[in-house]
Design a protein around this motif. Structure first.
Motif, PDB file in Angstrom:
ATOM      1  N   LEU A 196       5.309  -0.257  -0.668  1.00 20.21           N
ATOM      2  CA  LEU A 196       5.593  -1.180   0.431  1.00 20.21           C
ATOM      3  C   LEU A 196       6.972  -1.803   0.252  1.00 20.21           C
ATOM      4  O   LEU A 196       7.341  -2.195  -0.856  1.00 20.21           O
ATOM      5  CB  LEU A 196       4.523  -2.274   0.489  1.00 20.21           C
ATOM      6  CG  LEU A 196       3.108  -1.770   0.751  1.00 20.21           C
ATOM      7  CD1 LEU A 196       2.098  -2.886   0.606  1.00 20.21           C
ATOM      8  CD2 LEU A 196       3.015  -1.164   2.132  1.00 20.21           C
ATOM      9  N   SER A 227       8.989  -4.855   0.980  1.00 22.82           N
ATOM     10  CA  SER A 227       8.762  -6.233   1.425  1.00 22.82           C
ATOM     11  C   SER A 227       9.944  -6.789   2.221  1.00 22.82           C
ATOM     12  O   SER A 227       9.797  -7.779   2.931  1.00 22.82           O
ATOM     13  CB  SER A 227       8.463  -7.126   0.220  1.00 22.82           C
ATOM     14  OG  SER A 227       9.475  -6.965  -0.749  1.00 22.82           O
ATOM     15  N   ILE A 261      -3.644  -3.225   7.914  1.00 21.05           N
ATOM     16  CA  ILE A 261      -2.361  -3.866   7.615  1.00 21.05           C
ATOM     17  C   ILE A 261      -2.408  -5.306   8.117  1.00 21.05           C
ATOM     18  O   ILE A 261      -2.723  -5.562   9.279  1.00 21.05           O
ATOM     19  CB  ILE A 261      -1.198  -3.105   8.283  1.00 21.05           C
ATOM     20  CG1 ILE A 261      -1.133  -1.674   7.732  1.00 21.05           C
ATOM     21  CG2 ILE A 261       0.126  -3.831   8.056  1.00 21.05           C
ATOM     22  CD1 ILE A 261      -0.175  -0.779   8.447  1.00 21.05           C
ATOM     23  N   SER A 311       0.543  -6.905   3.841  1.00 19.05           N
ATOM     24  CA  SER A 311      -0.276  -6.212   2.836  1.00 19.05           C
ATOM     25  C   SER A 311      -1.085  -5.085   3.475  1.00 19.05           C
ATOM     26  O   SER A 311      -1.329  -5.081   4.684  1.00 19.05           O
ATOM     27  CB  SER A 311      -1.224  -7.210   2.157  1.00 19.05           C
ATOM     28  OG  SER A 311      -2.150  -7.683   3.106  1.00 19.05           O
ATOM     29  N   VAL A 347       6.579   1.266   4.919  1.00 20.98           N
ATOM     30  CA  VAL A 347       5.740   1.905   3.906  1.00 20.98           C
ATOM     31  C   VAL A 347       6.126   3.377   3.758  1.00 20.98           C
ATOM     32  O   VAL A 347       6.454   4.052   4.735  1.00 20.98           O
ATOM     33  CB  VAL A 347       4.239   1.731   4.237  1.00 20.98           C
ATOM     34  CG1 VAL A 347       3.909   2.255   5.597  1.00 20.98           C
ATOM     35  CG2 VAL A 347       3.360   2.435   3.215  1.00 20.98           C
ATOM     36  N   SER A 401       0.312  -6.094  -1.460  1.00 25.64           N
ATOM     37  CA  SER A 401       1.523  -6.246  -0.659  1.00 25.64           C
ATOM     38  C   SER A 401       2.737  -5.730  -1.432  1.00 25.64           C
ATOM     39  O   SER A 401       3.856  -5.824  -0.976  1.00 25.64           O
ATOM     40  CB  SER A 401       1.727  -7.706  -0.248  1.00 25.64           C
ATOM     41  OG  SER A 401       1.588  -8.531  -1.370  1.00 25.64           O
ATOM     42  N   GLY A 426       2.248  -2.577  -3.304  1.00 25.05           N
ATOM     43  CA  GLY A 426       2.054  -1.144  -3.470  1.00 25.05           C
ATOM     44  C   GLY A 426       1.847  -0.780  -4.918  1.00 25.05           C
ATOM     45  O   GLY A 426       2.120   0.347  -5.329  1.00 25.05           O
TER      46      GLY A 426
END
Lengths: 502, 248
Positions: free
Chosen positions: B35, B37, B56, B62, B83, B102, B104
């Motif tokens: 992910l 962020s 999601i 997250s 993602v 959140s 990964g």
């Protein structure tokens, strides 16, 4: 006199064009057609608070459709044509109507009907399955009963088998379903459109490709979407890989069940190779996420196609040798031959489909008779010398494996480059329409049928897995067989519990 | 007999070296998501709206791997900005809440596994598989572990026919209303101390069938679960990794 309307596989029709019969006349018509014809769909639906029954019949390579108002009770068709048996029981279970004189009126999936009508079967659904209902019983001093399941001895799906035996000999086998019931038909209607393809892929995971294709074709027909020839090629490749994986796996399982372990181990490993090819195409070992209305959504390039080509060239001789090892071993042949014979009459009367049907003299093959995707360009699967027994069902699998390889070679040569596509799952569907899709899944004829209302909203989604026809075939195969031959017979059909239970 | 030898010779030795040597899955495989962020909130919202599983959370960016079907729509919709799916198949978790990530990344399974399970079952583990709904893919890919490619029994792990002979149950499927009592009967028949494994999105959260009145919201709404193995279905390597890491 009113006649059923010819329709075409995967082409939408206006519901207003469908002939609406008086029920008594409809019944006569269906009895007449089903003398030589077969049932593709026979289900109930509610429209404007009125209850209807819709039938799609197959007569040679023609599809005929019609509907009628369904009365709360009616004289059963099963009495005259056993192929209606499960269809009438499903109708009774889902809508609470009673087929009068039905010889064995039991529920299929154990669920209260959808119209809050009094239960036809006298079940109290507050009680857990199996509830209170009788099994067919054979009586006598020497008779004993064997109950198996729902939790079986292996890593397999739940179902219940009830054998009536005289010593080792099975006089009767009754198969009870419903343990896998997830309420799919109603969930498909009530859930958001973007969830639908995922629910469809999970109706029966080993048939994910065939189910996705059947769903996509239906939405394409109702939504006026076109599919590129390249995407069609990729979809057909995926369907053939699914067929190969399952047939190869089943030959291994049958070998294991007669304790001939070398092919069981080899086929088990080779089956995984086909799943890995689906993983290469879709990122999932069962092909999930690849096929969507309008084509495919993941990129397929030269590299993937070349990898598939190389792999099948490597696997084909290996599989040929394993099949030869299996089908020439006299220990195997002595178990397969003359075991679990389903006669031509029984197969015809019950309307068996797919490889199990073809093993019992039923030539029907949806790839040949109602070709869609790329099947019109592909050679038909050879079909010869059925003997109705386990051996015939094994040989048909072997012939289909070889045919699948031939098809893949043609398809891979024609190329199937596709791109990544991001498409919303909100297609505008034709209002007041109906579509039936038929595909030859690896177990046989798989059919989806969708009806829309005046706003283009889906009001009925009907799924019919080939297992719906073929479970009765397994029960017939066991008649007068030894109970110890149940496993190989079961594997030779390898039917779907979840596809049946929905 | 000659044919048996000939075919055996042609087939050769096929068991993979995993876990001694790593296995690399093809780039198309969608494993543990990575992910990003720093992604724009609008893109995250778009991904959340496109997700068929509602997994999601656009508020904190997250993903719930217990609901995720690993279909890859979010990766395509965000063009990899929110993602990207890695080829890492090590997805097992001992705690449900750790599957909501959140970042990964998942905590090391070995550190979170219950130590007494290692002591009890580390050298020999017998499991009873119970299919409680679902689509048969989870069962198919557990069966694969018994093929020569994976050869699960080399680790002292096997699947047994009777719950009485088992150390625990390995459950797949969304626990349909019609399978619930049979599942509980099988669970009760396993002698304590026993372990419970929930395998696949269905057993963890109801999977693609969530919202149907005929299925449960996941196995842990019925009995406590010790090990979660995400996927639809979990890749055989995901299951193998989770079993080895949790019990060995």
């Amino acid at each position: 006199m009113l006649n059923l309307m010819p329709i075409i596989n995967g082409k939408a029709v206006k519901r207003a064009d469908l002939p609406v019969f008086e029920f008594e006349q409809f019944r006569e018509k269906l009895l007449e057609i089903s003398r030589y014809g077969y049932i593709v769909q026979f289900f109930g639906y509610e429209d404007d608070n009125k209850l209807f029954v819709l039938a799609v019949m197959r007569l040679e390579n023609q599809l005929l459709a019609g509907c009628a108002r369904l009365p709360e009770s009616y004289p059963s068709l099963t009495i005259k044509r056993p192929k209606f048996n499960l269809f009438e029981r499903e109708l009774a279970e889902q809508f609470g109507v009673r087929p009068l004189g039905h010889p064995w009126l039991k529920m299929i999936r154990y669920q209260p009907n959808w119209r809050q009508r009094p239960d036809v079967f006298g079940n109290n659904y507050k009680e857990d399955i199996p509830g209170r209902y009788p099994y067919f019983k054979v009586e006598g001093e020497e008779i004993h009963e064997v109950a198996v399941g729902p939790v079986h001895a292996g890593i397999i799906e739940p179902g219940h088998f009830r054998f009536q035996c005289a010593g080792e000999r099975v006089l009767h086998l009754e198969i009870s379903h419903g343990y896998q019931h997830r309420g799919i038909e109603r969930l498909l209607i009530k859930s958001a459109p973007l969830r639908r393809p995922f629910i469809v892929e999970n109706i029966a995971g080993d048939t994910a490709m065939a189910n996705s294709i059947s769903y996509s074709q239906a939405i394409e027909a109702l939504g006026g979407l076109t599919v590129s020839p390249e995407a069609m090629t990729v979809r057909t490749i995926a369907l053939e890989l699914e067929r190969l994986a399952n047939h190869v796996g089943d030959l291994g399982a049958m070998s294991g069940d007669v304790a001939f372990t070398p092919p069981a181990a080899f086929f088990g490993r080779i089956r995984g190779e086909f799943l890995n090819l689906l993983l290469l195409l879709s990122g999932n070992r069962f092909g999930k996420g690849l096929i969507r209305p309008g084509g495919t959504v993941l990129p397929t390039g030269k590299m993937e196609l070349a990898a598939i080509k190389a792999k099948i060239n490597e696997l084909r001789p290996e599989i040929d040798h394993c099949i030869e090892l299996l089908l020439t071993a006299h220990t195997v042949l002595s178990r397969f031959e003359q075991c679990g014979i389903v006669s031509r009459e029984a197969a015809e009367g019950l309307g068996l489909v797919g490889p199990a049907g073809r093993a019992s003299w039923q030539s029907y093959d949806a790839r040949r008779d109602f070709p869609v995707e790329r099947y019109a360009d592909l050679p038909p699967c050879p079909w010869e010398h059925p003997t109705g027994d386990v051996l015939a069902r094994a040989r048909i699998r072997a012939a289909e494996i070889s045919h699948s390889f031939d098809c893949l070679n043609i398809l891979l040569a024609s190329g199937g480059r596709t791109e990544t596509i991001i498409r919303p799952e909100t297609h505008k569907l034709a209002p007041s329409a109906m579509v039936v899709t038929i595909n030859e899944a690896w177990r046989g004829e798989l059919s989806h049928c969708l009806l829309t209302d005046a706003e283009g909203k889906i009001i009925r989604y009907k799924v019919k897995d080939p297992s719906f026809h073929n479970w009765s075939g397994l029960a017939m195969a066991l008649r007068d067989e030894e109970i110890s031959d149940f496993p190989i017979n079961n594997k030779s059909f390898n039917l779907s519990y979840c596809g049946m239970d929905l | 007999m000659f044919k048996v030898f000939k075919t055996r010779f042609e087939q050769g030795y096929r068991t993979m070296k995993y876990p001694k040597e790593p296995v690399v899955l093809p780039p198309s495989y969608r494993g543990l998501p990575v992910l990003h962020s720093d992604c724009d909130a609008e893109v995250v919202n778009k991904c959340a709206a496109a997700c068929p599983q509602d997994c999601i959370n656009s508020k904190n960016g997250s993903i719930d791997l217990g609901r995720c079907l690993f279909c890859g729509i979010c990766e395509r919709v965000s063009d990899g900005k929110f993602v990207t799916f890695s080829q890492n198949f090590e997805l097992g978790s001992a705690q449900r809440e750790k599957l909501i990530t959140s970042t990964g990344s998942l905590p090391d399974l070995a550190a979170h596994s219950k130590k007494h399970f290692k002591k009890l079952f580390g050298r020999s583990l017998q499991l009873r598989q119970v299919c409680a709904g679902g689509c048969n893919n989870c069962e198919a890919d557990i069966n694969v572990l018994a093929t020569p490619a994976y050869d699960l029994s080399r680790f002292g792990i096997s699947y047994v026919a009777s719950p009485r002979h088992a150390d625990g149950i390995h459950v797949t499927g969304p626990v349909t209303r019609n399978m619930k009592s049979a599942l509980l009967a099988a669970f009760e028949a396993v002698p304590a101390p026993r372990v419970v494994i929930a395998s696949g999105a269905c057993a963890i959260s109801g999977g693609p069938f969530f919202g149907s009145s005929e299925v449960s919201a996941g196995l842990d709404s019925i009995i406590p679960v010790d090990l979660y193995i995400p996927g639809c279905p979990p890749h055989p390597l995901t299951t193998l990794h989770a079993l080895l890491r949790f019990f060995k």
